[in-house]
Design a protein around this motif. Structure first.
Motif, PDB file in Angstrom:
ATOM      1  N   ASN A  13       0.806  -1.221   0.000  1.00  0.00           N
ATOM      2  CA  ASN A  13       0.000   0.000   0.000  1.00  0.00           C
ATOM      3  C   ASN A  13       0.842   1.276   0.000  1.00  0.00           C
ATOM      4  N   SER A  14       2.057   1.181  -0.511  1.00  0.00           N
ATOM      5  CA  SER A  14       2.928   2.365  -0.577  1.00  0.00           C
ATOM      6  C   SER A  14       3.198   2.787  -2.011  1.00  0.00           C
ATOM      7  N   GLY A  15       2.396   2.304  -2.949  1.00  0.00           N
ATOM      8  CA  GLY A  15       2.572   2.682  -4.341  1.00  0.00           C
ATOM      9  C   GLY A  15       3.283   1.616  -5.139  1.00  0.00           C
ATOM     10  N   PRO A  16       3.453   1.850  -6.431  1.00  0.00           N
ATOM     11  CA  PRO A  16       4.102   0.840  -7.290  1.00  0.00           C
ATOM     12  C   PRO A  16       5.585   0.685  -6.978  1.00  0.00           C
ATOM     13  N   ARG A  17       6.063  -0.539  -7.169  1.00  0.00           N
ATOM     14  CA  ARG A  17       7.492  -0.814  -7.011  1.00  0.00           C
ATOM     15  C   ARG A  17       7.912  -1.790  -8.095  1.00  0.00           C
ATOM     16  N   TYR A  18       8.773  -1.311  -8.971  1.00  0.00           N
ATOM     17  CA  TYR A  18       9.297  -2.123 -10.067  1.00  0.00           C
ATOM     18  C   TYR A  18      10.820  -2.065 -10.010  1.00  0.00           C
ATOM     19  N   ASP A  19      11.413  -3.115  -9.449  1.00  0.00           N
ATOM     20  CA  ASP A  19      12.864  -3.152  -9.288  1.00  0.00           C
ATOM     21  C   ASP A  19      13.557  -3.424 -10.617  1.00  0.00           C
ATOM     22  N   CYS A  20      14.883  -3.281 -10.587  1.00  0.00           N
ATOM     23  CA  CYS A  20      15.692  -3.442 -11.801  1.00  0.00           C
ATOM     24  C   CYS A  20      16.648  -4.615 -11.654  1.00  0.00           C
ATOM     25  N   VAL A  21      17.177  -5.067 -12.793  1.00  0.00           N
ATOM     26  CA  VAL A  21      18.102  -6.193 -12.808  1.00  0.00           C
ATOM     27  C   VAL A  21      19.305  -5.863 -13.682  1.00  0.00           C
ATOM     28  N   LEU A  22      20.408  -6.528 -13.372  1.00  0.00           N
ATOM     29  CA  LEU A  22      21.556  -6.605 -14.279  1.00  0.00           C
ATOM     30  C   LEU A  22      21.411  -7.881 -15.094  1.00  0.00           C
ATOM     31  N   PHE A  23      21.741  -7.828 -16.377  1.00  0.00           N
ATOM     32  CA  PHE A  23      21.669  -9.040 -17.186  1.00  0.00           C
ATOM     33  C   PHE A  23      22.843  -9.092 -18.155  1.00  0.00           C
ATOM     34  N   ASN A  24      23.123 -10.301 -18.618  1.00  0.00           N
ATOM     35  CA  ASN A  24      24.206 -10.509 -19.571  1.00  0.00           C
ATOM     36  C   ASN A  24      23.816  -9.951 -20.932  1.00  0.00           C
ATOM     37  N   SER A  25      24.748  -9.214 -21.520  1.00  0.00           N
ATOM     38  CA  SER A  25      24.509  -8.611 -22.831  1.00  0.00           C
ATOM     39  C   SER A  25      25.785  -8.668 -23.640  1.00  0.00           C
ATOM     40  N   ASP A  26      25.621  -8.649 -24.971  1.00  0.00           N
ATOM     41  CA  ASP A  26      26.796  -8.647 -25.841  1.00  0.00           C
ATOM     42  C   ASP A  26      27.367  -7.247 -26.014  1.00  0.00           C
ATOM     43  N   GLN A  27      26.736  -6.237 -25.383  1.00  0.00           N
ATOM     44  CA  GLN A  27      27.234  -4.878 -25.453  1.00  0.00           C
ATOM     45  C   GLN A  27      28.227  -4.632 -24.316  1.00  0.00           C
ATOM     46  N   PRO A  28      29.238  -3.799 -24.523  1.00  0.00           N
ATOM     47  CA  PRO A  28      30.192  -3.513 -23.445  1.00  0.00           C
ATOM     48  C   PRO A  28      29.532  -2.733 -22.313  1.00  0.00           C
ATOM     49  N   GLY A  29      30.132  -2.808 -21.125  1.00  0.00           N
ATOM     50  CA  GLY A  29      29.599  -2.086 -19.984  1.00  0.00           C
ATOM     51  C   GLY A  29      28.555  -2.890 -19.238  1.00  0.00           C
ATOM     52  N   VAL A  30      27.700  -2.157 -18.506  1.00  0.00           N
ATOM     53  CA  VAL A  30      26.682  -2.776 -17.666  1.00  0.00           C
ATOM     54  C   VAL A  30      25.336  -2.682 -18.363  1.00  0.00           C
ATOM     55  N   ALA A  31      24.593  -3.784 -18.384  1.00  0.00           N
ATOM     56  CA  ALA A  31      23.264  -3.814 -19.012  1.00  0.00           C
ATOM     57  C   ALA A  31      22.209  -3.931 -17.917  1.00  0.00           C
ATOM     58  N   CYS A  32      21.236  -3.008 -17.923  1.00  0.00           N
ATOM     59  CA  CYS A  32      20.178  -2.979 -16.912  1.00  0.00           C
ATOM     60  C   CYS A  32      18.810  -2.973 -17.584  1.00  0.00           C
ATOM     61  N   ALA A  33      17.817  -3.414 -16.828  1.00  0.00           N
ATOM     62  CA  ALA A  33      16.423  -3.375 -17.285  1.00  0.00           C
ATOM     63  C   ALA A  33      15.533  -3.300 -16.056  1.00  0.00           C
TER      64      ALA A  33
END
Length: 971
Positions: A853-873
């Motif tokens: 009851n405190s509003g929406p919460r949509y957390d994020c993840v790190l995932f493997n990607s073929d692009q350099p650096g860090v990939a988030c979603a």
């Protein structure tokens, strides 16, 4: 096979039958001997390399030193325990010439001290391939194998029920009246006749059993010390436990002996053939290694050092009453045991005397104040000397003891770590305080150089400081004596630890992250400076508003009242420190020097707080300290901030402490803060009349807790073994037989977490994720019809899902007529291997439209990607699909985060900005690494796009991942 002799024409020089070279006749035999030995040496080196590769077949198991030489490399003492290129292996494969498969690409190597290699074992742990379940079960069975008496581990209590009630009463700090009422009720009108297994009738029986049990533990003693003040003798009584008796109770405990570390080791992180040393527990550090080098080799008894960790601090148990507990911890036990409150955990070894002031300091002369302070330090050292009287001789000559594993060892106790705040450190080390010419308890830095973090100063040592005190006492005049003491920042008091071998009161003082950094440099300095600046600029309300809206994260305190509450605990200060940079960067004026200064301090905190410290990480820490010093000078110029205080200076000793004592979490005072709460609870049960009576009553209650914890460990250990052997004692007449059966069932091995029920079972139990909080179940088309119009996440879900599944699994041959059953979840548990200490860790992530009851919460993840650096979603939904073939696929509906080059007004080293994409896409859970925290960013002016900062300081694993994704700098 030897090389055949080469054919040569008449009158030609003969050739070597090993290498084929032509040699004069008189030199042929010496050459062949040399050539043969050289070839054998090369073959031996080749076999050694292949042997090291074959260790992969061990797959992380412990390798005894007395196994065949074909399964172990040898060790060269000149290389500090690193495997050398020599082995006695003679076996080769006839077909391929290979001995075995290659070593893992990444593994950990543990090397024993040279003096104890014959008695210890080397260990290789693979980080590339997880162990099989059967291997883990076998290792666990060996670890738990013991001959613990299975008769009555709850003795002296009559029954397990009696102990269970006593344990709950002691932990609940129940009063005499409540215990008496409950026991009379349980043995009388509250139970049917014979219905209760509790045999205790009243409070008298309860106290009788506790008194019997206390005789099995280490009891408190009392002693008296005295000193003169202005010609009047002063006597003080204090309570303490015999530390040697407590040590004996630990080393002779069979359960603790299985996990005790008796000698030092050197550990290496190995990757692609390269080795890098790392530190974590004290036995991996240099100080323990140095002591082992000084101790005699086994002759035949093994000589073992028992390092101690001492913690002491005043506690305010009420608004008017202070107590001064002294806590000891056994550093040869794992941190999970010694930092806990059960058997083998920290113990209150005594109470320091609180010397009451006979008057007011303003009514005394300067000389009288000095004499009173001198009295307090003399009493302090007398208490310590009496307290540790039983160990100082044993620290020099040792004491043969038959330990709990039935091995006789010669034991040498000593001190390795002192966990103290600075005020207590000055008293403990008999050094002069903040305004002294040399205020550091560790080195002789001058007061003017306290803000210098790139220069090292002469270290204090027991021998040098003892010499100073002896010279001062021989000085012809009081003025010369005082000058000599002041020039070294000392008081004229001999230290009790000078007489204890392998113990240095100055070297043992460890850098404390809680008092020195979190509540010190940050909480009492930079944070106060930030608050003053925000108040002057009128931005305090805006910062408070943004902090209240900061994204939530597990183990990160959500602070709503930043400006209205005065925070005193170090954990809250640390949580503010982790979040504040992402808020100030858009509020403070551009190019503010305060933000990079705070960021540099935070980087130091994240690296120094790691559970494992490698050599490459130490280099990064050193660079961060240099950056922090540079920005402190800039802040000092811009905001007139003085950084010449001891907690600022002591940062230069942090890396030395890691090298000498292991990672800093081994000595943090945070583990001792719980003692204050225990003392407060004990005090609440005393008569609150006089200090001596209070100490005695608190001592008794502390003994009760210790003996209850010890008995609980024995009971748990007994039932754990009973559950593994699946059999009970033959004593069928025992009144507790049914209790034993129930507890055996309770302790059966199982999953750490019960997998939540779902309509579609998971594909297998070996996934690194577990879905939780199921929401809806149905087929993909009906779900789209019901929810697609209300939620954009599920609009056109069915065609998009079919297209994604066809691209990922072309062998399924999905058609439009095929039914795909789906189940929607709102929570996921993700397990991963931490980059911090290479152990298992876990994140709990939510995707909920109304979380508590405190509003929406949509957390994020790190995932493997073929692009350099860090990939988030960003997680928008969690979906489990069951295809017509029966295949079960777990996937997430996500919004990808695209890296963006925009930066805030004041950027910082390691700033990563993402732009959140509007379109939704699918992501297989197999590609998810772990959770991620993103903080909202305002972004460019007049931009409607969604920008976020990647918060890389939530824990050590995330910090290292981002640090190495930007540019690989450390393992």
């Amino acid at each position: 096979m030897a090389r055949k002799t080469a054919k040569h024409p008449p009158n030609a020089l003969p050739s070597c039958r090993h290498c084929g070279a032509t040699i004069a006749a008189q030199g042929l035999k010496p050459h062949e001997r040399f050539c043969k030995s050289n070839i054998e040496r090369q073959k031996s080196r080749a076999r050694s390399r292949q042997t090291r590769r074959s260790l992969n077949s061990l797959d992380g198991d412990v390798v005894p030193m007395d196994v065949e030489a074909t399964s172990l490399p040898t060790f060269d003492s000149d290389l500090g325990g690193i495997p050398s290129a020599a082995t006695n292996s003679e076996s080769e494969s006839d077909e391929t010439g290979e001995i075995g498969p290659a070593l893992p690409n990444v593994y950990l190597l543990s090397v024993p001290h040279p003096k104890n290699r014959k008695l210890l074992f080397s260990e290789i742990i693979s980080l590339s391939h997880p162990k099989e379940a059967s291997d883990i079960a076998e290792v666990e069975a060996r670890r738990l194998e013991n001959t613990l008496d299975a008769g009555r581990p709850w003795a002296p209590w009559n029954s397990l029920a009696d102990f269970g009630y006593t344990e709950s009463a002691v932990k609940g700090v129940l009063s005499k009246d409540i215990i008496d009422m409950q026991l009379k009720g349980l043995s009388g009108p509250w139970s049917n006749p014979g219905g209760s297994r509790i045999t205790m009738k009243d409070y008298r029986d309860y106290k009788l059993y506790l008194a019997k049990a206390r005789t099995l533990g280490v009891k408190f003693l009392n002693a008296t010390v005295e000193a003169d003040l202005w010609g009047e003798p002063k006597k003080y009584t204090f309570y303490y436990r015999d530390p040697w008796e407590w040590i004996l109770s630990l080393v002779t405990d069979p359960g603790l002996a299985r996990v005790s570390q008796w000698q030092s080791r050197r550990l290496y992180y190995c990757e692609n053939g390269e080795m890098e040393r790392y530190f974590h527990e004290p036995f991996t550090a240099d100080r323990w290694h140095e002591v082992d080098s000084e101790l005699p080799a086994a002759n035949p008894l093994m000589h073992c050092w028992l390092p101690l960790h001492i913690w002491l601090d005043k506690s305010l148990v009420t608004s008017h009453v202070k107590m001064f507990p002294i806590v000891l911890r056994a550093l040869w036990l794992p941190s999970e045991i010694r930092n806990a409150s059960g058997n083998g955990g920290g113990v209150i070894i005594g109470f320091m005397i609180m010397v009451e002031d006979p008057g007011h300091s303003k009514n005394r002369t300067e000389r009288q104040n000095y004499e009173f302070n001198q009295l307090k330090r003399e009493i302090y050292q007398q208490v310590m000397e009496k307290l540790f009287e039983t160990i100082w001789k044993k620290s020099w000559f040792g004491e043969p003891v038959r330990c709990g594993d039935d091995v006789v060892r010669n034991l040498y106790p000593g001190f390795l770590i002192e966990s103290l705040n600075f005020e207590e450190a000055w008293s403990f080390t008999c050094c002069r305080a903040n305004r002294a010419k040399h205020p550091c308890p560790r080195c002789l830095v001058s007061h003017e150089m306290l803000d210098c973090l790139h220069q090292f100063f002469p270290l204090r040592s027991s021998a040098a400081m003892r010499n100073v005190v002896e010279r001062a006492r021989c000085a012809p005049t009081a003025a010369q004596r005082d000058k000599l003491l002041m020039d070294h920042g000392l008081h004229d008091v001999p230290h009790f630890m000078w007489n204890i071998r392998f113990s240095d009161p100055y070297l043992s003082f460890i850098y404390d992250l809680l008092h020195f950094l979190e509540a010190g440099k940050w909480g009492h300095h930079l944070w106060l400076l930030t608050l003053d600046l925000l108040e002057k600029l009128g931005l305090l309300a805006e910062v408070t508003k943004r902090m209240a809206k900061f994204s939530r994260w597990r183990n990160l305190k959500h602070i709503n009242d930043l400006a209205t509450k005065d925070f005193t605990d170090g954990q809250t200060h640390l949580d503010i420190l982790k979040c504040i940079v992402y808020i100030l960067c858009e509020i403070l004026p551009p190019k503010s020097t305060l933000i990079p200064c705070i960021r540099a301090l935070l980087k130091c905190r994240m690296l120094l707080g790691l559970r494992v410290m490698t050599t490459s990480r130490q280099l990064v820490v050193q660079q961060c300290i240099e950056d922090y010093e540079k920005w402190c000078k800039r802040v000092s110029e811009d905001y007139d901030k003085n950084f010449k205080f001891p907690k600022q200076h002591y940062l230069i000793h942090a890396l030395d402490d890691v090298r000498l004592k292991g990672v800093l979490r081994n000595g943090t005072t945070r583990t001792g803060e719980g003692i204050h709460q225990e003392v407060k609870q004990h005090y609440g049960q005393t008569n609150k009349r006089n200090t001596e009576a209070q100490n005695k009553q608190i001592s008794i209650r502390d003994e009760d807790q210790e003996v209850v914890a010890r008995t609980r460990l024995l009971i748990d250990d007994f039932f754990r073994r009973a559950s593994q052997t699946a059999e009970l004692s033959d004593a069928s007449s025992d009144t507790d037989a049914t209790n034993q059966e129930a507890d055996v069932a309770q302790f059966k091995q199982g999953s750490a977490r019960r997998v939540p029920k779902s309509r579609i079972p998971p594909a297998n139990g070996e996934n690194q994720w577990i879905f939780g909080s199921p929401l809806q179940y149905g087929d993909s088309r009906s779900y789209e019809d019901l929810h697609g119009g209300n939620n954009p996440i599920y609009r056109a879900l069915d065609p998009r899902l079919r297209e994604f599944l066809h691209s990922q699994f072309p062998d399924e041959y999905l058609t439009y007529e095929d039914t795909i059953m789906i189940e929607i979840f709102q929570c996921v548990y993700i397990a991963y291997q931490s980059k911090d200490d290479w152990t298992n860790a876990e994140d709990i992530l939510r995707c909920n439209s109304n979380w508590y009851n405190s509003g929406p919460r949509y957390d994020c993840v790190l995932f493997n990607s073929d692009q350099p650096g860090v990939a988030c979603a960003r997680l928008r939904s969690l979906v489990r699909c069951q295809l017509p073939s029966g295949r079960v696929v777990d996937l997430a509906v996500v919004q990808n985060m695209k890296p963006n080059k925009w930066r805030p007004k004041t950027s910082w080293d390691g700033c990563v900005v993402f732009e959140e994409e509007v379109d939704l896409t699918f992501l297989l859970m197999d590609f998810v690494i772990r959770g991620a925290l993103l903080a909202h960013a305002q972004g460019p002016s007049n931009s409607r796009r969604n920008f976020h900062y990647l918060v890389d300081v939530v824990d050590g694993d995330m910090f290292l991942r981002v640090l190495n994704a930007i540019g690989h700098v450390c393992n």
